[in-house]
Scaffold this motif. Structure first.
Motif, PDB file in Angstrom:
ATOM      1  N   MET A 141      52.380  43.765  45.688  1.00 38.00           N
ATOM      2  CA  MET A 141      51.849  43.627  44.337  1.00 38.00           C
ATOM      3  C   MET A 141      52.930  43.840  43.294  1.00 38.00           C
ATOM      4  SD  MET A 141      48.134  45.326  44.057  1.00 38.00           S
ATOM      5  CE  MET A 141      47.103  45.010  45.463  1.00 38.00           C
ATOM      6  N   GLU A 142      54.187  43.531  43.689  1.00 39.49           N
ATOM      7  CA  GLU A 142      55.291  43.809  42.766  1.00 39.49           C
ATOM      8  C   GLU A 142      55.326  42.852  41.593  1.00 39.49           C
ATOM      9  OE1 GLU A 142      58.158  43.532  45.744  1.00 39.49           O
ATOM     10  OE2 GLU A 142      57.421  45.387  46.636  1.00 39.49           O
ATOM     11  N   SER A 148      45.321  49.715  42.431  1.00 38.63           N
ATOM     12  CA  SER A 148      45.286  50.578  43.615  1.00 38.63           C
ATOM     13  C   SER A 148      44.262  51.713  43.432  1.00 38.63           C
ATOM     14  CB  SER A 148      46.675  51.073  43.986  1.00 38.63           C
ATOM     15  OG  SER A 148      47.018  52.207  43.255  1.00 38.63           O
ATOM     16  N   GLU A 149      44.075  52.199  42.204  1.00 37.00           N
ATOM     17  CA  GLU A 149      43.038  53.220  41.971  1.00 37.00           C
ATOM     18  C   GLU A 149      41.646  52.645  42.214  1.00 37.00           C
ATOM     19  OE1 GLU A 149      43.241  56.407  41.465  1.00 37.00           O
ATOM     20  OE2 GLU A 149      45.438  56.372  41.457  1.00 37.00           O
ATOM     21  N   LEU A 150      41.420  51.449  41.697  1.00 36.11           N
ATOM     22  CA  LEU A 150      40.097  50.822  41.850  1.00 36.11           C
ATOM     23  C   LEU A 150      39.793  50.534  43.309  1.00 36.11           C
ATOM     24  CD1 LEU A 150      40.175  48.383  38.798  1.00 36.11           C
ATOM     25  CD2 LEU A 150      38.587  50.291  39.101  1.00 36.11           C
ATOM     26  N   SER A 151      40.834  50.195  44.069  1.00 35.90           N
ATOM     27  CA  SER A 151      40.588  49.834  45.468  1.00 35.90           C
ATOM     28  C   SER A 151      40.285  51.048  46.339  1.00 35.90           C
ATOM     29  CB  SER A 151      41.747  49.027  46.039  1.00 35.90           C
ATOM     30  OG  SER A 151      42.904  49.829  46.031  1.00 35.90           O
ATOM     31  N   THR A 152      40.384  52.264  45.772  1.00 39.44           N
ATOM     32  CA  THR A 152      39.996  53.446  46.549  1.00 39.44           C
ATOM     33  C   THR A 152      38.477  53.637  46.520  1.00 39.44           C
ATOM     34  OG1 THR A 152      40.153  54.959  44.662  1.00 39.44           O
ATOM     35  CG2 THR A 152      42.150  54.670  45.977  1.00 39.44           C
ATOM     36  N   LEU A 153      37.778  52.885  45.657  1.00 40.01           N
ATOM     37  CA  LEU A 153      36.322  53.029  45.558  1.00 40.01           C
ATOM     38  C   LEU A 153      35.631  52.340  46.733  1.00 40.01           C
ATOM     39  CD1 LEU A 153      35.977  52.307  41.735  1.00 40.01           C
ATOM     40  CD2 LEU A 153      35.781  54.533  42.851  1.00 40.01           C
ATOM     41  N   PRO A 154      34.466  52.861  47.157  1.00 36.86           N
ATOM     42  CA  PRO A 154      33.802  52.260  48.317  1.00 36.86           C
ATOM     43  C   PRO A 154      33.360  50.829  48.021  1.00 36.86           C
ATOM     44  CG  PRO A 154      32.377  53.872  47.241  1.00 36.86           C
ATOM     45  CD  PRO A 154      33.724  53.994  46.598  1.00 36.86           C
ATOM     46  N   ILE A 204      35.109  48.292  47.485  1.00 38.85           N
ATOM     47  CA  ILE A 204      36.038  47.528  46.653  1.00 38.85           C
ATOM     48  C   ILE A 204      37.309  47.229  47.446  1.00 38.85           C
ATOM     49  CG2 ILE A 204      37.313  47.459  44.469  1.00 38.85           C
ATOM     50  CD1 ILE A 204      34.370  47.704  43.922  1.00 38.85           C
ATOM     51  N   GLY A 205      37.439  45.980  47.851  1.00 40.92           N
ATOM     52  CA  GLY A 205      38.646  45.568  48.565  1.00 40.92           C
ATOM     53  C   GLY A 205      39.725  45.176  47.574  1.00 40.92           C
ATOM     54  N   ALA A 206      40.854  44.725  48.096  1.00 40.52           N
ATOM     55  CA  ALA A 206      41.997  44.375  47.244  1.00 40.52           C
ATOM     56  C   ALA A 206      41.634  43.294  46.223  1.00 40.52           C
ATOM     57  CB  ALA A 206      43.154  43.906  48.124  1.00 40.52           C
ATOM     58  N   LYS A 207      40.879  42.297  46.673  1.00 39.87           N
ATOM     59  CA  LYS A 207      40.523  41.188  45.776  1.00 39.87           C
ATOM     60  C   LYS A 207      39.628  41.657  44.641  1.00 39.87           C
ATOM     61  CE  LYS A 207      40.935  36.569  47.525  1.00 39.87           C
ATOM     62  NZ  LYS A 207      40.635  35.897  48.791  1.00 39.87           N
ATOM     63  N   SER A 208      38.577  42.415  44.993  1.00 37.54           N
ATOM     64  CA  SER A 208      37.658  42.914  43.970  1.00 37.54           C
ATOM     65  C   SER A 208      38.387  43.829  42.999  1.00 37.54           C
ATOM     66  CB  SER A 208      36.504  43.701  44.599  1.00 37.54           C
ATOM     67  OG  SER A 208      35.857  42.917  45.542  1.00 37.54           O
ATOM     68  N   ALA A 209      39.301  44.637  43.524  1.00 36.91           N
ATOM     69  CA  ALA A 209      40.054  45.559  42.673  1.00 36.91           C
ATOM     70  C   ALA A 209      40.859  44.777  41.631  1.00 36.91           C
ATOM     71  CB  ALA A 209      40.960  46.432  43.520  1.00 36.91           C
ATOM     72  N   LEU A 241      38.412  43.368  39.035  1.00 38.23           N
ATOM     73  CA  LEU A 241      37.957  44.419  38.130  1.00 38.23           C
ATOM     74  C   LEU A 241      39.062  44.828  37.153  1.00 38.23           C
ATOM     75  CD1 LEU A 241      35.897  46.727  40.520  1.00 38.23           C
ATOM     76  CD2 LEU A 241      35.021  45.404  38.580  1.00 38.23           C
ATOM     77  N   ALA A 242      40.277  44.941  37.682  1.00 35.23           N
ATOM     78  CA  ALA A 242      41.397  45.366  36.838  1.00 35.23           C
ATOM     79  C   ALA A 242      41.594  44.386  35.687  1.00 35.23           C
ATOM     80  CB  ALA A 242      42.668  45.477  37.676  1.00 35.23           C
ATOM     81  N   PHE A 243      41.585  43.087  36.010  1.00 30.86           N
ATOM     82  CA  PHE A 243      41.798  42.102  34.945  1.00 30.86           C
ATOM     83  C   PHE A 243      40.601  42.017  34.010  1.00 30.86           C
ATOM     84  CE2 PHE A 243      45.249  40.970  37.738  1.00 30.86           C
ATOM     85  CZ  PHE A 243      46.270  40.855  36.815  1.00 30.86           C
ATOM     86  N   HIS A 244      39.427  42.294  34.546  1.00 34.07           N
ATOM     87  CA  HIS A 244      38.255  42.335  33.688  1.00 34.07           C
ATOM     88  C   HIS A 244      38.399  43.477  32.673  1.00 34.07           C
ATOM     89  CE1 HIS A 244      34.062  41.840  32.504  1.00 34.07           C
ATOM     90  NE2 HIS A 244      33.982  43.157  32.524  1.00 34.07           N
ATOM     91  N   LEU A 245      38.816  44.648  33.189  1.00 31.19           N
ATOM     92  CA  LEU A 245      39.004  45.813  32.307  1.00 31.19           C
ATOM     93  C   LEU A 245      40.044  45.522  31.229  1.00 31.19           C
ATOM     94  CD1 LEU A 245      38.980  48.666  34.973  1.00 31.19           C
ATOM     95  CD2 LEU A 245      37.364  48.439  33.078  1.00 31.19           C
ATOM     96  N   LEU A 246      41.111  44.842  31.623  1.00 29.77           N
ATOM     97  CA  LEU A 246      42.190  44.561  30.675  1.00 29.77           C
ATOM     98  C   LEU A 246      41.746  43.589  29.579  1.00 29.77           C
ATOM     99  CD1 LEU A 246      45.155  44.333  33.177  1.00 29.77           C
ATOM    100  CD2 LEU A 246      44.706  46.156  31.520  1.00 29.77           C
TER     101      LEU A 246
END
Ligand code: ZN
Length: 198
Positions: free
Chosen positions: A1-2, A13-19, A21-26, A29-34
């Motif tokens: 993810m460099e 990586s923080e979001l993907s620690t949630l149950p 939530i895989g890498a794709k969903s994370a 979600l991240a871009f949605h938040l941004l």
């Protein structure tokens, strides 16, 4: 993810620690938040922090609440002599949704699972036995019908039997391994009404 800036990578990586939530969903979600207005992101993060900070166990039934004693335990209309034992607060919510149970609950926060190293001392069992020293007519064991749930039900019933308090188990119409929270209200009610003495 460099190929992302460090802060975006951190967020993903923080979001993907949630149950669930895989890498794709994370990433999604991240871009949605941004793309969200900053005020909305702040509202979301504040609600997470405040819930985490203020929610604790009810002193009586151990469900999650922001009060010392939860609304169910403090409701004078609820039958305090009828206690339904559930694995977690989501199961409690599932039964509450039916609107047909007028007793109170006891939330174990887990189930006995020797395979996962979870023993009787790791769930709120001792606390249940303390409650049973009061005036109680019946304990309904509504743990899941998974192996852990059944093991827990058997264990609890053996503990309670000597006290002379009636112990019942919800009917198995509830799919094996199915989490109570995903079962529809009619099935739950049928399971409750068809409970049998252990
Ligand atoms: Zn309570």
């Amino acid at each position: 993810m460099e190929y992302y800036s460090k802060q975006i990578s951190n967020l993903i990586s923080e979001l993907s620690t949630l149950p669930g939530i895989g890498a794709k969903s994370a990433q999604r979600l991240a871009f949605h938040l941004l793309n969200m207005p900053e005020a909305d992101v702040e509202k979301l993060s504040t609600s997470m922090i405040e819930a985490r900070r203020n929610i604790h166990y009810c002193k009586n039934c151990f469900t999650l609440t922001d009060q010392e004693i939860c609304p169910i335990c403090s409701d004078a209309k609820r039958n305090k002599k009828l206690i339904m034992v559930v694995e977690d607060t989501r199961d409690l919510a599932a039964y509450e949704k039916t609107g047909k149970f007028d007793g109170v609950y006891h939330v174990l926060h887990g189930a006995i699972s020797p395979m996962n190293g979870i023993g009787p001392a790791d769930i709120k069992l001792k606390e249940l036995m303390v409650r049973l020293q009061g005036d109680v007519d019946e304990v309904i064991i509504a743990t899941n019908s998974s192996m852990e749930g059944e093991t827990t039900a058997m264990y609890i019933s053996k503990l309670i039997k000597p006290t002379g308090i009636k112990v019942t188990r919800i009917a198995s119409g509830v799919p094996v391994g199915g989490d109570l929270e995903y079962i529809d209200e009619v099935t739950l009610l049928r399971a409750l009404e068809g409970r049998t003495e252990l």
